[in-house]
Design a protein around this motif. Structure first.
Motif, PDB file in Angstrom:
ATOM      1  N   LYS A 101      62.283 150.163  25.486  1.00 50.48           N
ATOM      2  CA  LYS A 101      62.465 148.768  25.643  1.00 50.48           C
ATOM      3  C   LYS A 101      62.592 147.984  24.165  1.00 50.48           C
ATOM      4  CE  LYS A 101      60.378 144.936  28.044  1.00 50.48           C
ATOM      5  NZ  LYS A 101      59.055 144.644  29.047  1.00 50.48           N
ATOM      6  N   ASP A 102      63.413 147.134  24.114  1.00 51.33           N
ATOM      7  CA  ASP A 102      63.228 146.485  22.636  1.00 51.33           C
ATOM      8  C   ASP A 102      63.312 147.486  21.593  1.00 51.33           C
ATOM      9  OD1 ASP A 102      63.319 144.046  24.242  1.00 51.33           O
ATOM     10  OD2 ASP A 102      61.120 143.966  24.310  1.00 51.33           O
ATOM     11  N   ASN A 103      64.093 148.435  21.648  1.00 51.97           N
ATOM     12  CA  ASN A 103      64.320 149.520  20.617  1.00 51.97           C
ATOM     13  C   ASN A 103      62.960 150.252  20.345  1.00 51.97           C
ATOM     14  OD1 ASN A 103      66.995 149.586  20.280  1.00 51.97           O
ATOM     15  ND2 ASN A 103      66.920 147.648  18.483  1.00 51.97           N
ATOM     16  N   TYR A 120      64.190 155.279  17.371  1.00 47.50           N
ATOM     17  CA  TYR A 120      63.283 154.187  18.099  1.00 47.50           C
ATOM     18  C   TYR A 120      61.920 154.429  17.218  1.00 47.50           C
ATOM     19  CZ  TYR A 120      67.194 154.100  21.591  1.00 47.50           C
ATOM     20  OH  TYR A 120      68.585 153.919  22.171  1.00 47.50           O
ATOM     21  N   GLU A 121      61.213 153.177  17.360  1.00 48.17           N
ATOM     22  CA  GLU A 121      59.775 153.175  17.073  1.00 48.17           C
ATOM     23  C   GLU A 121      59.309 153.715  18.489  1.00 48.17           C
ATOM     24  OE1 GLU A 121      57.920 149.966  15.414  1.00 48.17           O
ATOM     25  OE2 GLU A 121      59.638 149.463  14.244  1.00 48.17           O
ATOM     26  N   ILE A 122      57.789 154.261  18.300  1.00 42.87           N
ATOM     27  CA  ILE A 122      56.996 154.672  19.491  1.00 42.87           C
ATOM     28  C   ILE A 122      56.139 153.647  19.779  1.00 42.87           C
ATOM     29  CG2 ILE A 122      55.315 156.252  20.340  1.00 42.87           C
ATOM     30  CD1 ILE A 122      58.022 157.803  19.843  1.00 42.87           C
TER      31      ILE A 122
END
Length: 344
Positions: A49-51, A157-159
């Motif tokens: 969600k949202d990258n 992606y970031e976590i």
């Protein structure tokens, strides 16, 4: 006196675990944590969600999925130590978490909510559970340390970890957040995963395994040491016998860690066989808890004695043990003692 206490504990545990192990074998209990096959195997199996890859650490299946990703991504370093990744020393973490889930230790102990109960949300992990809050620092922090160390490569992606409904300030939720709040603890887990990353899987030898065990246990003990005072107030939701057991178990981990004990799948399962099959309640008096076997009663009493002895000596008992475990020869004897507990 200190050494005598240690010997008494060792003998008592070794007698107790023999029966506990035979009971476990007879039940044909699964060697994996509950629902292991249904947990996310890849980071992209979590919602994006949202990258950002978004993980709900307050859901048992998703927290277990964090462990599964750690095990899958580090499997290549443990091929020399058995098939099917059974030799991976990270198995101790999800197996302990599975035991907590199976025995009801992740449910809301205040019973204010239905979190973690069969007639409510069974997979819910309660932020009021002392066990689940302590485990956060042995699940999410190692995971984010691994992300920072590059175990999963370059992620697109970031976590992001979702916060609980209460006590949001007691946790951190991303690599950057945890790096800014608990840099020393993040460093210790990052060091563990970097020692793996720094060598070729083909040259990952027993010598390097000992280094890895040292770094893994150093980080493990640091996680518990950081979380213990933070969640001391959560013990009030537990019965006195259960609260005592939780602290006794945390104390015992310090002794186990000093031996560089291998937390692979089979060894951990053998060792966990003597842990309580349910939560302790008011009125449970050691060593005569009526619905526990005599062996289980003796194990719990032994952990209590070990903790009390360490307290009475102002931590000297642990220091003496750590000194005895400072050489590989000493650690070998220490590991043999523990392994005998699980296999005798």
């Amino acid at each position: 006196f200190d050494i005598h206490v240690l010997l008494i504990v060792t003998v008592t545990l070794s007698q107790a675990t023999a029966t506990a192990q035979s009971e476990k074998d007879a039940t044909g209990e699964d060697v994996y944590p509950p629902l292991w096959d249904l947990t996310p195997e890849n980071l992209l199996d979590f919602p994006v969600k949202d990258n950002k890859i978004v993980i709900n650490a307050w859901n048992y299946q998703e927290r277990l999925g964090v462990y599964k990703n750690l095990l899958n991504s580090s499997a290549k370093y443990f091929t020399a130590f058995g098939s099917q990744n059974f030799g991976n020393i990270l198995w101790g973490l999800p197996l302990q978490h599975g035991w907590q889930f199976r025995t009801g230790r992740l449910a809301d102990p205040s019973s204010v909510t239905s979190c973690g109960y069969e007639d409510g949300d069974l997979l819910c992990i309660s932020v009021r559970s002392w066990w689940s809050c302590m485990n956060y620092y042995l699940a999410i922090i190692p995971f984010l340390g691994a992300v920072e160390a590059g175990l999963f490569g370059q992620l697109q992606y970031e976590i992001e970890i979702l916060p609980p409904e209460e006590r949001r300030a007691d946790f951190c939720y991303s690599v950057a957040d945890c790096r800014s709040r608990i840099p020393k603890l993040m460093d210790k887990w990052k060091d563990y995963f970097e020692v793996n990353n720094s060598v070729s899987p083909a040259t990952f030898s027993s010598f390097i395994l000992d280094d890895a065990l040292h770094l893994m246990w150093r980080a493990h003990v640091a996680s518990i040491a950081y979380a213990l005072p933070k969640f001391q107030d959560s013990l009030k939701y537990l019965s006195d016998p259960e609260a005592n057991f939780g602290e006794d178990w945390a104390n015992a981990v310090d002794f186990i860690a000093a031996t560089h004990f291998s937390t692979d799948l089979q060894t951990t399962n053998n060792f966990q066989a003597f842990l309580p099959p349910k939560m302790l309640v008011e009125g449970d008096v050691l060593p005569s808890i009526s619905d526990f076997s005599p062996q289980q009663n003796r194990v719990l009493l032994s952990l209590r004695v070990l903790h009390k002895a360490n307290q009475l000596t102002g931590g000297l008992l642990l220091k003496l043990w750590q000194k005895a475990m400072s050489t590989e020869a000493g650690r070998k004897i220490g590991r043999k003692l523990i392994e005998d507990l699980a296999s005798s």
